[in-house]
Design a protein around this motif. Sequence first.
Motif, PDB file in Angstrom:
ATOM      1  N   MET A   1      -3.530  20.076  13.964  1.00 46.14           N
ATOM      2  CA  MET A   1      -3.076  18.858  14.638  1.00 46.14           C
ATOM      3  C   MET A   1      -4.244  17.895  14.775  1.00 46.14           C
ATOM      4  N   ARG A   2      -4.002  16.622  14.514  1.00 45.41           N
ATOM      5  CA  ARG A   2      -5.087  15.647  14.607  1.00 45.41           C
ATOM      6  C   ARG A   2      -4.615  14.389  15.301  1.00 45.41           C
ATOM      7  N   ASN A   3      -5.606  13.597  15.758  1.00 46.93           N
ATOM      8  CA  ASN A   3      -5.349  12.338  16.431  1.00 46.93           C
ATOM      9  C   ASN A   3      -5.925  11.191  15.605  1.00 46.93           C
ATOM     10  N   LEU A   4      -5.579   9.963  15.967  1.00 46.40           N
ATOM     11  CA  LEU A   4      -6.282   8.795  15.437  1.00 46.40           C
ATOM     12  C   LEU A   4      -6.849   8.038  16.627  1.00 46.40           C
ATOM     13  N   ILE A   5      -8.140   8.217  16.860  1.00 49.60           N
ATOM     14  CA  ILE A   5      -8.831   7.567  17.968  1.00 49.60           C
ATOM     15  C   ILE A   5      -9.690   6.419  17.462  1.00 49.60           C
ATOM     16  N   ASP A   6     -10.320   6.633  16.330  1.00 49.58           N
ATOM     17  CA  ASP A   6     -11.210   5.656  15.711  1.00 49.58           C
ATOM     18  C   ASP A   6     -10.808   5.531  14.251  1.00 49.58           C
ATOM     19  N   ILE A   7     -10.951   4.348  13.674  1.00 49.17           N
ATOM     20  CA  ILE A   7     -10.554   4.170  12.279  1.00 49.17           C
ATOM     21  C   ILE A   7     -11.348   5.091  11.351  1.00 49.17           C
ATOM     22  N   LEU A   8     -12.564   5.487  11.767  1.00 45.66           N
ATOM     23  CA  LEU A   8     -13.370   6.370  10.932  1.00 45.66           C
ATOM     24  C   LEU A   8     -12.864   7.813  10.955  1.00 45.66           C
ATOM     25  N   ASP A   9     -11.839   8.078  11.761  1.00 49.08           N
ATOM     26  CA  ASP A   9     -11.183   9.388  11.697  1.00 49.08           C
ATOM     27  C   ASP A   9     -10.443   9.558  10.376  1.00 49.08           C
ATOM     28  N   LEU A  10     -10.206   8.445   9.687  1.00 47.47           N
ATOM     29  CA  LEU A  10      -9.524   8.476   8.391  1.00 47.47           C
ATOM     30  C   LEU A  10     -10.526   8.208   7.279  1.00 47.47           C
ATOM     31  N   THR A  11     -10.492   9.018   6.242  1.00 49.47           N
ATOM     32  CA  THR A  11     -11.349   8.775   5.082  1.00 49.47           C
ATOM     33  C   THR A  11     -10.794   7.604   4.279  1.00 49.47           C
ATOM     34  N   CYS A  12     -11.593   7.085   3.372  1.00 40.66           N
ATOM     35  CA  CYS A  12     -11.114   6.002   2.500  1.00 40.66           C
ATOM     36  C   CYS A  12      -9.917   6.476   1.676  1.00 40.66           C
ATOM     37  N   GLU A  13      -9.948   7.749   1.262  1.00 43.97           N
ATOM     38  CA  GLU A  13      -8.833   8.292   0.492  1.00 43.97           C
ATOM     39  C   GLU A  13      -7.559   8.347   1.332  1.00 43.97           C
ATOM     40  N   GLU A  14      -7.700   8.717   2.605  1.00 46.07           N
ATOM     41  CA  GLU A  14      -6.535   8.749   3.490  1.00 46.07           C
ATOM     42  C   GLU A  14      -6.003   7.345   3.762  1.00 46.07           C
ATOM     43  N   LEU A  15      -6.906   6.370   3.872  1.00 38.39           N
ATOM     44  CA  LEU A  15      -6.459   4.985   4.031  1.00 38.39           C
ATOM     45  C   LEU A  15      -5.644   4.544   2.819  1.00 38.39           C
ATOM     46  N   ASP A  16      -6.126   4.906   1.633  1.00 36.68           N
ATOM     47  CA  ASP A  16      -5.383   4.573   0.406  1.00 36.68           C
ATOM     48  C   ASP A  16      -3.997   5.213   0.416  1.00 36.68           C
ATOM     49  N   GLU A  17      -3.926   6.466   0.888  1.00 37.01           N
ATOM     50  CA  GLU A  17      -2.640   7.175   0.941  1.00 37.01           C
ATOM     51  C   GLU A  17      -1.687   6.493   1.924  1.00 37.01           C
ATOM     52  N   LEU A  18      -2.208   6.066   3.084  1.00 38.46           N
ATOM     53  CA  LEU A  18      -1.362   5.393   4.069  1.00 38.46           C
ATOM     54  C   LEU A  18      -0.871   4.045   3.542  1.00 38.46           C
ATOM     55  N   ILE A  19      -1.745   3.328   2.873  1.00 36.20           N
ATOM     56  CA  ILE A  19      -1.343   2.039   2.295  1.00 36.20           C
ATOM     57  C   ILE A  19      -0.268   2.248   1.237  1.00 36.20           C
ATOM     58  N   ALA A  20      -0.439   3.270   0.405  1.00 34.89           N
ATOM     59  CA  ALA A  20       0.569   3.556  -0.626  1.00 34.89           C
ATOM     60  C   ALA A  20       1.905   3.939   0.004  1.00 34.89           C
ATOM     61  N   LEU A  21       1.856   4.722   1.096  1.00 33.82           N
ATOM     62  CA  LEU A  21       3.081   5.104   1.787  1.00 33.82           C
ATOM     63  C   LEU A  21       3.738   3.881   2.420  1.00 33.82           C
ATOM     64  N   ALA A  22       2.933   3.011   3.048  1.00 37.93           N
ATOM     65  CA  ALA A  22       3.473   1.791   3.643  1.00 37.93           C
ATOM     66  C   ALA A  22       4.127   0.910   2.582  1.00 37.93           C
ATOM     67  N   GLU A  23       3.501   0.807   1.436  1.00 32.82           N
ATOM     68  CA  GLU A  23       4.077   0.010   0.339  1.00 32.82           C
ATOM     69  C   GLU A  23       5.420   0.592  -0.106  1.00 32.82           C
ATOM     70  N   ASP A  24       5.523   1.914  -0.109  1.00 32.14           N
ATOM     71  CA  ASP A  24       6.788   2.544  -0.499  1.00 32.14           C
ATOM     72  C   ASP A  24       7.862   2.316   0.562  1.00 32.14           C
ATOM     73  N   ILE A  25       7.450   2.320   1.833  1.00 30.98           N
ATOM     74  CA  ILE A  25       8.395   2.028   2.914  1.00 30.98           C
ATOM     75  C   ILE A  25       8.911   0.595   2.785  1.00 30.98           C
ATOM     76  N   ILE A  26       8.013  -0.340   2.479  1.00 31.77           N
ATOM     77  CA  ILE A  26       8.414  -1.739   2.303  1.00 31.77           C
ATOM     78  C   ILE A  26       9.406  -1.855   1.139  1.00 31.77           C
ATOM     79  N   LYS A  27       9.140  -1.111   0.083  1.00 29.53           N
ATOM     80  CA  LYS A  27       9.977  -1.168  -1.117  1.00 29.53           C
ATOM     81  C   LYS A  27      11.360  -0.582  -0.876  1.00 29.53           C
TER      82      LYS A  27
END
Length: 365
Positions: A1-27
Motif C-alpha cells: 500500500m502506498r500514498n502520494l504525499i509529494d510528487i517525488l513519490d512518483l518516478t518519471c516512469e510512473e508519471l508517464d503511466e498516469l498520463i497515458a492512463l488519463a489520456e485513455d480515460i479522456i478518449k
Amino acid sequence: MRNLIDILDLTCEELDELIALAEDIIKDPKKYAHAADGKILSALFFEPSTRTRLSFESAMHSLGGNVLSVTGAGSSSTAKGESIADTAKTVSLYSDIIAMRHPLEGSAFVAGNNATVPVINAGDGGHCHPTQTLADLLTISREKGRFDNLTVGFCGDLKYGRTVHSLISALSRYSGVKFVLISPAELAIPKYVRYEILEKSSASFFETTSLEEVIPTLDVLYMTRIQRERFFDEAEYERLKDSYVLTVEKLENAKKDLSILHPLPRVNEISVKIDSDPRACYFKQVENGKYMRMALILKLLQDAENDKTKKDEFAGKKLVVNKFRCDNPRCISSTEQELEHVFKPVDEEKQIYRCFYCEAKAKNN
C-alpha cells in the motif's frame, strides 16, 4: 500500500503511466465508468477548496465510486482537539482511499503514516500539492508534447505557493528545463527549493523581479496569486498583492505558442481579457486535473489490492530524532504535541538538517 504525499513519490516512469492512463480515460470515459464500483473516497478538506475538492469527488463518481466529505475543520472532531493521526486511523475504517487538504505543513505525511488505506495529499499548507502538479503535467504534455528542453516561468508567490514547489520538483528531473523565477524578494522561492532541488539537480534557473523582461523567452508561464491566507501580516499582504498582473499588452512580446497556466483561484493576476486567448490553458488545467485524479485513484486502489502491507514512511531513512525542534509555526509538529521531532540530514558536512514534515531548517544550524 502506498500514498502520494509529494510528487517525488512518483518516478518519471510512473508519471508517464498516469498520463497515458488519463489520456485513455479522456478518449473513452465509459470504459472506466465502473472501475471503482463499491469503493469509497473520503475527502477531508480542512481548508477552503472548490476545484480540488470537487475534482476529487467528480473523479470518484465518474469511476463509479462513492464519496464521504468533510469540509472545514469546524465540522469535524479536529475542532475538539483530535489529532490528525487519530482522524486518519478513524476515517480509514470507513474508506478505501483518503484525499486530504490541511493548513499545516506535514499534515498529509502524518495522515499517511497512520492511515490503513492510501492517502493523497490534496495540499498541506504552503508545502506540497502533488495532484495539482499532475494536472499541470498533463496540461503541459498535451500542449507541448514534452517536458524536456522547455523554459518555464513561475510568477507571483513562489514562497508559499505549494503548487510551484511541487511542479519545480517534478520538472527538475527532466533534461534541458530552464526555470525563470519571477517574484518580489519577499516572496522568492524557499531556500530548500533553491539549494536542495534546483541546485542539487543542476537545473538552470534565473531569478528576477521583472515579468516584462523575461516573457519573450518563455514556453510556459505559470502565474500564481498572492495568497492572503499564508500571511501573518495583513499590511505586508496589501503591499504585495498586486505585484504582478498579466495583461493583453504584456503578452504582445510573448511567444505565439506560449502556454499560460494558473492553479486557480484567480484574483486579478490574469486579466479576464486573456481568457479568450488560445494561449490561456488554466481552465484546461481544471479539466485535466479531474482525469489525472481518476488515474491516480485507480493506481493507488490497485496498488492497495496487490499489496496491503502498511508502509512505515520513516523506515530505511537516515534521520535525527528529537535533537532539534522545528520552529515553523505552520508545521504539523507545532500542534501535534506527541509527534517526535524528526529531521533529515541534507548536508552533513555543513551540518544542515531539515524538518522531515515541512522542510524548515533546524533552528540551531
